[in-house]
Design an enzyme around this catalytic site. Structure first.
Site, PDB file in Angstrom:
ATOM      1  CB  SER A 113       7.773  -2.633   4.202  1.00  0.00           C
ATOM      2  OG  SER A 113       8.604  -3.409   3.363  1.00  0.00           O
TER       3      SER A 113
ATOM      4  CE  LYS B 246       3.600   1.186   0.680  1.00  0.00           C
ATOM      5  NZ  LYS B 246       4.843   1.578   0.031  1.00  0.00           N
TER       6      LYS B 246
ATOM      7  CG  HIS C 170       5.543   1.070   4.676  1.00  0.00           C
ATOM      8  ND1 HIS C 170       4.316   0.433   4.573  1.00  0.00           N
ATOM      9  CD2 HIS C 170       6.322   0.525   3.724  1.00  0.00           C
ATOM     10  CE1 HIS C 170       4.374  -0.468   3.606  1.00  0.00           C
ATOM     11  NE2 HIS C 170       5.577  -0.439   3.072  1.00  0.00           N
TER      12      HIS C 170
HETATM   13  C1  LIG Z   1       5.556   1.487  -1.283  1.00  0.00           C
HETATM   14  C2  LIG Z   1       6.917   2.061  -1.264  1.00  0.00           C
HETATM   15  C3  LIG Z   1       7.445   2.694  -2.389  1.00  0.00           C
HETATM   16  C4  LIG Z   1       6.738   2.723  -3.707  1.00  0.00           C
HETATM   17  O1  LIG Z   1       5.708   3.647  -3.706  1.00  0.00           O
HETATM   18  P1  LIG Z   1       4.796   3.776  -5.015  1.00  0.00           P
HETATM   19  O2  LIG Z   1       4.234   5.128  -4.924  1.00  0.00           O
HETATM   20  O3  LIG Z   1       3.801   2.683  -4.939  1.00  0.00           O
HETATM   21  O4  LIG Z   1       5.716   3.612  -6.184  1.00  0.00           O
HETATM   22  C5  LIG Z   1       8.689   3.297  -2.277  1.00  0.00           C
HETATM   23  N1  LIG Z   1       9.387   3.243  -1.125  1.00  0.00           N
HETATM   24  C6  LIG Z   1       8.923   2.609  -0.037  1.00  0.00           C
HETATM   25  C7  LIG Z   1       9.743   2.590   1.220  1.00  0.00           C
HETATM   26  C8  LIG Z   1       7.677   1.995  -0.077  1.00  0.00           C
HETATM   27  O5  LIG Z   1       7.216   1.359   1.010  1.00  0.00           O
END
Ligand SMILES: *Cc1c(COP(=O)(O)O)cnc(C)c1O
Length: 404
Positions: free
Chosen positions: A193, A252, A221
């Site tokens: 990210s 997301k 992502h």
């Molecule tokens: C955003 C993200 C998470 C967390 O996801 P949530 O559903 O907000 O807990 C986990 N792993 C990765 C790679 C992320 O980018």
């Protein structure tokens, strides 16, 4: 008793503030979208373009999802007040699990309140002392924490470095008093990210085959927009059938509400329903979120248009920023890091951007390596071409203002 601790915590908070890494939250008074009203807590916000959300497909305020969520509130209520296995499973949960399995091309899927929880659930029931977990150094915090919860031997390889991955895999061959690890899993983010770089999945799958390891990809992502149908980085690289386990988020691209999942081999998912602690001991996804996420998935499956808009915006931004002489990390993802190097400079640039009406976030050490401070721009299908152009102009003006 608290007096001593209070002084210690106050000192710690002051130190964070003085180090310039205190996270001040901006308060948004509109739905999440390409254009929002936001400002410091307690003060009036301003209308700004938002270039720092994970709202890749612009679905966070989509009226179709809002309608579906409202209907689910009427028909299935507000909350479940139970974990799944007691009395917290509605037809909607099963439908979403089945839809995700079909979307990803997997055998089965299990839902969690978040991907953080999915990653917290997945390792401990599957991997014990005689097993090996081989993890990319830049993996998400929730993977790192989830791996810590298991008793498996942990190996860490340099980010996306297949040579180092091989070295670590070789070490698993003698970990148990000269005997090989019983089970081996290679764990990676699909997209990292901070850089927007993709994991080298074909090479990872080759090594997994050679060493008899499973492959697990956290595709948070990427799910919903990477790959020809949006099924994520394994689809993008043509290795979907070689990935054993997926985790991902609904927070997301897929509407952005909340929730996460583990998807993959049927027996693994079945075991997680019996033994995954965040599944057994944490509340079910709310009906409105479950129903609307199901629809988000249908929207993604039914139309390539949102994905096309997203990547068009990302490409336009990359091209225009390069023309304007900015230093970008190369890539194709909708995460576009604008490299500034110096942490203070990155912070000043982000402030100047906000004055230009564009909301972006600066990242510096320890989130990224020393001397690699940056502004991480995230494109969305919610942005118009004019929005992207406005962001580029804001960068040019902010650079001039900061360089003074
Ligand atoms: C955003 C993200 C998470 C967390 O996801 P949530 O559903 O907000 O807990 C986990 N792993 C990765 C790679 C992320 O980018």
């Amino acid at each position: 008793m608290y007096t001593d601790l209070k002084d210690q915590l106050t000192a710690e908070l002051t130190a964070i503030e003085e180090a310039g890494t205190f996270k001040h939250e901006r308060v948004i008074t509109t739905p999440q979208a390409g254009r929002i009203t936001a400002g410091p807590a307690g003060r009036d916000g301003a209308e700004v373009l938002n270039f720092c959300a994970n709202n890749y497909l612009g679905l966070a305020d989509d009226p179709r999802l809002v309608d579906t969520a409202k209907r689910a509130l009427d028909e299935r209520g507000f909350g479940m007040a139970s974990v799944r296995f007691i009395c917290g499973t509605q037809d909607l949960h099963l439908e979403l699990e089945q839809a995700l399995s079909a979307f990803l091309g997997t055998e089965d899927t299990i839902l969690f309140s978040s991907c953080f929880d999915a990653n917290g659930a997945v390792f401990e029931p599957l991997f014990g002392r005689e097993d090996a977990i081989v993890s990319d150094a830049l993996n998400h915090a929730s993977l790192i924490d989830g791996i810590r919860l298991s008793k498996a031997v942990r190996y860490r390889y340099a980010n996306a470095d297949l040579a180092d991955l091989r070295t670590q895999l070789e070490a698993t061959r003698t970990q148990n008093d000269g005997a090989p690890a019983r089970r081996i899993v290679i764990v990676t983010d699909g997209v990292f990210s901070m850089d927007g770089y993709l994991a080298p999945l074909p090479g990872i799958c080759d090594l997994a085959e050679e060493f008899g390891a499973l492959v697990m990809v956290d595709d948070s992502h990427a799910v919903g927009f990477m790959g020809a149908t949006g099924a994520g980085t394994p689809e993008h690289f043509g290795v979907s059938d070689r990935v054993d386990l997926y985790t991902g988020t609904f927070g997301k691209a897929l509407g952005g509400a909340s929730g996460g999942y583990v998807s993959g081999r049927a027996e693994i998912v079945a075991l997680l329903r019996q033994k995954g602690r965040p599944y057994l001991f944490s509340n079910s996804l709310a009906p409105s979120i479950t129903a609307a996420t199901l629809q988000a998935l249908e929207l993604v499956e039914g139309s390539a248009e949102l994905r096309a808009t997203l990547f068009r915006n990302a490409e336009l931004f990359r091209t225009r920023m390069t023309e304007e002489g900015f230093d970008l990390l190369p890539g194709e993802h909708a995460i576009v890091p604008v490299m500034l190097g110096d942490a203070a400079l990155a912070g000043r640039m982000a402030d100047a951007m906000l004055e230009q009406g564009v909301f972006v976030t600066a990242f510096s050490y320890p989130v990224v390596p020393q001397g690699k401070a940056r502004i991480r721009v995230q494109l969305s299908a919610a942005h118009t071409e004019q929005d992207v152009e406005a962001a580029v102009r804001a960068f040019v003006a902010a650079r001039a203002a900061v360089q003074g």
